[in-house]
Design an enzyme around this catalytic site. Structure first.
Site, mmCIF file in Angstrom:
data_model
loop_
_atom_site.group_PDB
_atom_site.id
_atom_site.type_symbol
_atom_site.label_atom_id
_atom_site.label_comp_id
_atom_site.label_asym_id
_atom_site.label_seq_id
_atom_site.Cartn_x
_atom_site.Cartn_y
_atom_site.Cartn_z
ATOM 1 C CB CYS A 99 43.683 23.167 41.963
ATOM 2 S SG CYS A 99 43.250 21.649 41.122
ATOM 3 C CB CYS A 102 50.049 25.575 44.031
ATOM 4 S SG CYS A 102 50.900 24.193 44.804
ATOM 5 C CG HIS A 103 47.529 26.824 40.557
ATOM 6 N ND1 HIS A 103 48.580 27.324 39.852
ATOM 7 C CD2 HIS A 103 47.595 25.482 40.415
ATOM 8 C CE1 HIS A 103 49.264 26.332 39.299
ATOM 9 N NE2 HIS A 103 48.688 25.197 39.630
ATOM 10 C CB CYS A 136 49.263 20.041 37.894
ATOM 11 S SG CYS A 136 49.846 21.514 38.731
ATOM 12 C CB CYS A 199 40.552 17.862 9.442
ATOM 13 S SG CYS A 199 41.285 16.693 10.577
ATOM 14 C CB CYS A 202 34.236 18.154 6.768
ATOM 15 S SG CYS A 202 33.537 16.572 6.262
ATOM 16 C CG HIS A 203 35.747 20.676 9.899
ATOM 17 N ND1 HIS A 203 34.497 20.987 10.382
ATOM 18 C CD2 HIS A 203 35.967 19.393 10.284
ATOM 19 C CE1 HIS A 203 34.001 19.956 11.044
ATOM 20 N NE2 HIS A 203 34.866 18.967 10.994
ATOM 21 N NE ARG A 240 32.323 17.174 17.506
ATOM 22 C CZ ARG A 240 32.166 16.293 16.544
ATOM 23 N NH1 ARG A 240 32.777 15.121 16.603
ATOM 24 N NH2 ARG A 240 31.392 16.544 15.515
ATOM 25 C CB CYS A 244 35.998 14.214 13.763
ATOM 26 S SG CYS A 244 35.057 15.567 13.054
#
Lengths: 283, 109
Positions: A99, A102-103, A136, A199, A202-203, A240, A244
């Site tokens: 990585c 280049c970066h 990449c 979703c 609940c959220h 995650r 859920c």
């Protein structure tokens, strides 16, 4: 929060402990220096929802868990940032690149975490940060892609997220991403599984209430990758999501697939304005 | 040597002589308990850090015997009195014989 008043009354009558599911008003200052935006106004596109204020999941955790995130030495997620740093400098693949080739320094990634997922013009698709990392690796390094939700990917995401710490999430919802964003919104409000939960059930409708023994947050993803105390490792967004959806007793979508990518874009946009926290600490 | 082991220590750079300071120590280590089996049913051999010590100018501050139930990436936080300028030395002993060391100097005014 529709049920908040009710909860408060119930708490008064039954037991004061019940009110503990409510988010707190603490302020997050990391290392005693960087003050984070953990509460902010809802973005325009959420004006027709029941959410009155955006809140980081950090507010829904106990003081002890909150403290872990406020000191880099205490934050177990930082161990994985170190591992990510080692990966950053490791030459892999047929092109003889790392990585860093280049970066250069990871600080060149400042601001990146805040705007992903975003449209990639050359590829003609919405890319999550994980997809971009793997693109990449395969295109510029000639290396094997990381497993989408694997440890190496989480380490790299943590390293990149850290560079943008404190910057407000600012993902685009219009222009070329508009269709995918709409698809993500559709998924967010679609009930799945034997429990028939979306979703939003609940959220959006019930954040601040308890789901069995745990607090429901707004399901913000500004803190990802997240170190979870329950599994003692960094967790990625799609892992995650999978957890859920599984909990609704549904067949889940594939991590890295188009459905979760669309959902990630939409959920990220629901956190527009909150600080990038990754790697955060949650239960 | 177990893979990915890196000790980390946080000690204030200076203190007033006689002050009690807080020291935090963390070492990344998988702490394999020896109780688990791999997917073929073979026992995964125990590989833990079995001892941790901290000394100040040669004098013991803390000496911890560690057992397999201790979690991955063991973390210790403790207080120490700093009577004079000197050096804290931290030593972790691995089951495989590896020794990981870290030192931190402190200025006592």
């Amino acid at each position: 929060m529709k049920f908040k008043a009710l909860t408060a009354i119930a708490a008064l009558i039954v037991a004061p402990g019940l009110a503990m599911a409510d988010p707190d008003d603490d302020t997050m200052i990391i290392n005693g220096e960087v003050e984070m935006i953990t509460k902010t106004a809802v973005p325009e596109h959420m004006s027709d929802t029941a959410v009155s204020e955006l809140m980081s999941g950090w507010h829904f955790r106990s003081d002890e868990t909150q403290a872990l995130q406020m000191d880099d030495f205490d934050n177990p997620g930082m161990i994985f940032v170190d591992e990510g740093m080692a990966q950053w400098e490791t030459v892999e693949g047929t092109e003889g690149n790392s990585c860093a080739s280049c970066h250069e320094d990871p600080s060149s990634m400042k601001g990146v975490r805040a705007v992903y997922p975003k449209w990639n013009e050359d590829a003609g698709e919405v890319r999550t940060l994980a997809m971009q990392i793997n693109a990449c690796r395969t295109e510029n390094m000639g290396a094997e892609p990381y497993k989408y939700t694997g440890g190496e990917m989480a380490n790299m995401e943590a390293l990149i997220a850290l560079q943008s710490r404190g910057m407000p999430i600012n993902v685009a919802t219009d222009g070329p991403v508009a269709d995918v964003w709409e698809q993500g919104k559709e998924l967010y409000y679609t009930r799945t599984g034997q429990l028939e939960l979306s979703c939003a059930n609940c959220h959006e409708d019930n954040y601040g209430n308890m789901i069995r023994a745990d607090h429901l947050s707004q399901g913000q993803i500004n803190g990802f990758p997240t170190y979870r105390l329950k599994n003692a490792k960094l967790n990625t967004v799609h892992a995650r999501f999978k957890g859920c959806v599984r909990d609704t007793r549904a067949e889940t979508f594939k991590p890295g697939g188009p459905e979760f990518t669309a959902l990630e874009l939409y959920v990220a946009s629901r956190g527009n304005g909150l600080s990038v926290e990754g790697p955060s600490v949650r239960n | 040597m177990a893979k990915g082991v890196r000790p980390r220590v946080k000690v204030p750079k200076s203190a007033s002589a006689g002050d009690v300071i807080t020291i935090k120590c963390l070492i990344s280590h998988k702490m394999e308990s020896g109780q688990r089996k791999d997917k073929d049913g073979n026992k995964i051999p125990r590989s833990i850090i079995n001892n941790f010590t901290c000394t100040f100018n040669g004098e013991t501050v803390i000496d911890v015997k560690m057992e397999p139930a201790i979690s991955t990436n063991p973390y210790f936080e403790f207080d120490a009195k700093v009577p004079e300028s000197g050096e804290f030395k931290f030593v972790w002993n691995d089951d495989d014989g590896s020794v990981y060391e870290e030192t931190k100097a402190i200025e006592a005014a």
